[in-house]
Scaffold this active site. Structure first.
Site, PDB file in Angstrom:
ATOM      1  CB  SER A 146      -2.762   3.246   8.686  1.00 50.43           C
ATOM      2  OG  SER A 146      -1.789   3.888   9.493  1.00 50.43           O
ATOM      3  CE1 TYR A 159       1.441   0.236   6.466  1.00 52.14           C
ATOM      4  CE2 TYR A 159       0.931   2.359   7.448  1.00 52.14           C
ATOM      5  CZ  TYR A 159       0.780   0.988   7.408  1.00 52.14           C
ATOM      6  OH  TYR A 159      -0.050   0.371   8.314  1.00 52.14           O
TER       7      TYR A 159
END
Length: 260
Positions: A146, A159
């Site tokens: 990501s 995350y």
């Protein structure tokens, strides 16, 4: 891609029943690959399997929580018994909600769960898939990271940390598995709209403002196909000189200077 490269190839995609994972499964299947979608959501997995099979594609769903090694072992045992080898492992499964609240209220159990799924899971899959990958002619591992590995919004501790760790794991695996002939790369997606790629009970019609699109230098929000096309390349022999790399696919967002 050529019309024939992925025929007779076997591709395992974790988190393959929805979102980016399903978008990749669809494209690999279109290219003639046998696609195995591993996912912990049984409802989504069954729908994805039926949808792809109805279109004449070779696709199967196997229930699996990648954070549990016994389930990963069972998954790869099933793959080995039926398909004998594995051409590519795509580590896509992950807990996607990045926000966990302010640091002083952080639930450490929730933090640990994100790291267990998003970081430990890909390592477990790579470890247990290796014997099958070694039997393939051009084996590859692809990790879906990501852009949050490189930049953050507030309160996205787990995350961001998990995706940053996955970036490091990518180059570590690439160097470690070079002697096994396994290439390892990553894709770091930016904003990818997955509303059309959810299971039926969670599907929604995407609605984006003009500002949503225009903040991307390319003028639009991303789609699962944007990631899938890159995955097709990176898992093929055409990318045979690429390993240990991460490709950012975000419509240019991370190179755009912003002044407050």
């Amino acid at each position: 891609m050529s019309d024939s490269y992925y025929r007779h190839k076997t591709i395992l995609i974790t988190g393959g029943a929805q979102g980016i994972g399903l978008g990749m499964a669809y494209r690999f299947a279109q290219e003639g690959a046998t696609v195995i979608m591993a996912d912990k959501d049984g409802e989504a997995g069954q729908q994805a399997e039926q949808w792809l099979q109805e279109q004449g594609h070779q696709a199967v769903f196997i229930l699996c929580d990648v954070s549990r090694e016994e389930e990963v072992q069972a998954l790869l045992r099933q793959v080995g018994e039926k398909y004998k080898s594995l051409d590519a492992l795509i580590n896509n499964a992950g807990i996607a909600d990045p926000f966990q609240g302010p640091l002083q209220e952080l639930d450490m159990a929730a933090f640990d769960r994100v790291l267990t799924v998003n970081l430990r899971g890909p390592l477990l899959c790579a470890k247990n898939a290796l014997p099958l990958l070694q039997l393939a002619e051009h084996p590859a591992i692809l990790n879906i990271s990501s852009t949050r590995a490189f930049m953050s919004e507030p309160d996205t501790f787990a995350y961001s940390a998990s995706k940053g760790g996955l970036e490091a794991l990518t180059h570590s695996l690439a160097v470690s598995l070079a002697r096994e002939r396994v290439r390892v790369n990553a894709i770091a997606p930016g904003w990818i709209e997955v509303g059309d790629w959810k299971k039926q009970s969670e599907k929604y019609a995407p609605q984006h403002t003009k500002e949503d699109s225009e903040q991307h230098p390319v003028g639009r929000v991303g789609q699962p196909s944007d990631i899938a096309e890159a995955a097709l390349f990176l898992c093929s022999d055409k990318a045979g000189f690429i390993t240990g790399q991460s490709i950012t696919i975000d419509g240019g967002m991370t190179v755009k200077m912003i002044y407050a």
